[in-house]
Design an enzyme around this catalytic site. Structure first.
Site, PDB file in Angstrom:
ATOM      1  NE  ARG A 283      -2.431   0.856   3.617  1.00  0.00           N
ATOM      2  CZ  ARG A 283      -3.172   1.240   4.638  1.00  0.00           C
ATOM      3  NH1 ARG A 283      -4.479   1.143   4.558  1.00  0.00           N
ATOM      4  NH2 ARG A 283      -2.638   1.715   5.724  1.00  0.00           N
TER       5      ARG A 283
ATOM      6  CG  ASP B 187       6.019  -3.121   9.687  1.00  0.00           C
ATOM      7  OD1 ASP B 187       6.263  -3.634   8.577  1.00  0.00           O
ATOM      8  OD2 ASP B 187       6.037  -1.893   9.892  1.00  0.00           O
TER       9      ASP B 187
ATOM     10  CG  ASP C 232       2.530  -2.714   8.919  1.00  0.00           C
ATOM     11  OD1 ASP C 232       2.646  -3.923   8.612  1.00  0.00           O
ATOM     12  OD2 ASP C 232       2.671  -1.802   8.101  1.00  0.00           O
TER      13      ASP C 232
ATOM     14  CB  THR D 154      -1.952   7.542  -2.778  1.00  0.00           C
ATOM     15  OG1 THR D 154      -1.358   6.239  -3.019  1.00  0.00           O
ATOM     16  CG2 THR D 154      -1.029   8.610  -3.347  1.00  0.00           C
TER      17      THR D 154
HETATM   18  C1  PRP Z   1      -1.341  -4.392   4.581  1.00  0.00           C
HETATM   19  C2  PRP Z   1      -2.224  -5.593   4.770  1.00  0.00           C
HETATM   20  C3  PRP Z   1      -3.123  -5.552   3.575  1.00  0.00           C
HETATM   21  C4  PRP Z   1      -3.244  -4.084   3.308  1.00  0.00           C
HETATM   22  C5  PRP Z   1      -4.591  -3.630   3.753  1.00  0.00           C
HETATM   23  O1  PRP Z   1      -0.321  -4.662   3.682  1.00  0.00           O
HETATM   24  O2  PRP Z   1      -1.525  -6.779   4.890  1.00  0.00           O
HETATM   25  O3  PRP Z   1      -2.582  -6.223   2.452  1.00  0.00           O
HETATM   26  O4  PRP Z   1      -2.238  -3.416   4.081  1.00  0.00           O
HETATM   27  O5  PRP Z   1      -4.788  -2.300   3.449  1.00  0.00           O
HETATM   28  P1  PRP Z   1      -5.887  -1.826   2.406  1.00  0.00           P
HETATM   29  O6  PRP Z   1      -7.132  -2.565   2.711  1.00  0.00           O
HETATM   30  O7  PRP Z   1      -5.993  -0.357   2.714  1.00  0.00           O
HETATM   31  O8  PRP Z   1      -5.378  -2.062   1.031  1.00  0.00           O
HETATM   32  P2  PRP Z   1       0.914  -3.674   3.478  1.00  0.00           P
HETATM   33  O9  PRP Z   1       0.701  -2.819   2.284  1.00  0.00           O
HETATM   34  O10 PRP Z   1       1.199  -2.961   4.775  1.00  0.00           O
HETATM   35  O11 PRP Z   1       2.087  -4.655   3.112  1.00  0.00           O
HETATM   36  P3  PRP Z   1       2.790  -5.793   3.986  1.00  0.00           P
HETATM   37  O12 PRP Z   1       1.789  -6.891   4.169  1.00  0.00           O
HETATM   38  O13 PRP Z   1       3.944  -6.182   3.146  1.00  0.00           O
HETATM   39  O14 PRP Z   1       3.215  -5.180   5.295  1.00  0.00           O
HETATM   40  N1  URA Z   2      -2.500  -2.564   7.010  1.00  0.00           N
HETATM   41  C1  URA Z   2      -2.127  -2.993   8.244  1.00  0.00           C
HETATM   42  O1  URA Z   2      -1.212  -3.813   8.376  1.00  0.00           O
HETATM   43  N2  URA Z   2      -2.781  -2.495   9.307  1.00  0.00           N
HETATM   44  C2  URA Z   2      -3.785  -1.616   9.211  1.00  0.00           C
HETATM   45  O2  URA Z   2      -4.354  -1.215  10.236  1.00  0.00           O
HETATM   46  C3  URA Z   2      -4.155  -1.178   7.927  1.00  0.00           C
HETATM   47  C4  URA Z   2      -3.493  -1.665   6.844  1.00  0.00           C
END
Ligand code: PRP
Ligand code: URA
Length: 213
Positions: A107, A207, A204, A111
């Protein structure tokens, strides 16, 4: 024409509730976070797999022939990288014959738009039931993109989605996109904050499993 719909099932189970509290806790270390997330995944998936079709088969026990049931076809499991990997072991344990497709989406922090970076899906998903794994449904951008990639390749609908937490805004976005999905979650939280994080949420999810990236 098939009607598009989004169904949301909040799975209520004391073990899910207890594990969810532990993963929400900011003091829970990564190793325990991963174990508790896996436990939630197993319990959500037990519910999410209830509608898999089975076919009657014959089986020979040490005593005699009898009848049993087998999955009519093998599903496809699709974790959204990275955080969706936290449910993969649970899904593979429950569906050992499933194929695994990988979708990498991150994400954009400014944005909140989803940016795809991996697409390793079976060439054709025609006739296949797909389980999308992602602990977090926040704005819904990542999930909507993943569902569109699966539907483009002919996946059965509804797409079955397993997430630990869902924000009302994310569910509304999936509905607004006109996607046909069945979402299994442990909780519908209150809302998103100004950074599009789920409130109260758990932070997150990537993370907290794998360290900051
Ligand atoms: C997080 C999570 C989802 C997304 C959700 O991924 O695992 O995939 O955000 O957010 P959204 O509904 O607003 O799209 P992230 O982009 O943080 O990547 P990661 O899993 O690699 O940490
Ligand atoms: N992605 C995450 O990992 N946590 C949130 O709360 C939203 C998006």
């Amino acid at each position: 024409m098939t009607a598009m719909s989004v169904q949301v099932h909040v799975v209520e189970h004391p073990l899910i509730a207890a594990a969810l509290t532990r993963i929400r806790d900011e003091s829970t270390p990564n190793t325990i976070f991963r174990q508790e997330l896996e436990r939630i995944g197993t319990l959500l998936l037990a519910e999410a797999t209830q509608s898999l079709a089975t076919t009657e088969v014959s089986v020979k026990t040490p005593i005699q022939m009898t009848s049993g049931r087998a999955l009519t076809s093998e599903p496809v499991i699709v974790p959204i990288l990275r955080a969706g990997l936290g449910f993969l072991q649970s899904a593979q344990t429950l569906m050992p014959g499933a194929d695994i497709g990988f979708v990498g989406i991150s994400r954009d922090e400014a944005t909140f738009q989803p940016k795809p970076y991996v697409n390793k899906l079976p060439e054709s998903l025609v006739g296949r039931t797909c389980f999308v794994l992602d602990p977090m449904l926040a704005t819904g951008g990542s999930l909507a993109l993943a569902c569109r990639l699966l539907i483009e390749r002919g996946a059965n609908t509804p797409i079955i989605v397993v997430c630990a937490l869902a924000a009302p805004e994310g569910i509304a976005a999936i509905e607004h996109e006109g996607l046909d999905a069945k979402i299994f979650t442990a909780s519908i939280d209150e809302c998103l904050n100004e950074n599009a994080y789920i409130v109260p949420g758990l932070g997150d999810a990537g993370d907290r499993q794998f360290g900051a990236a």
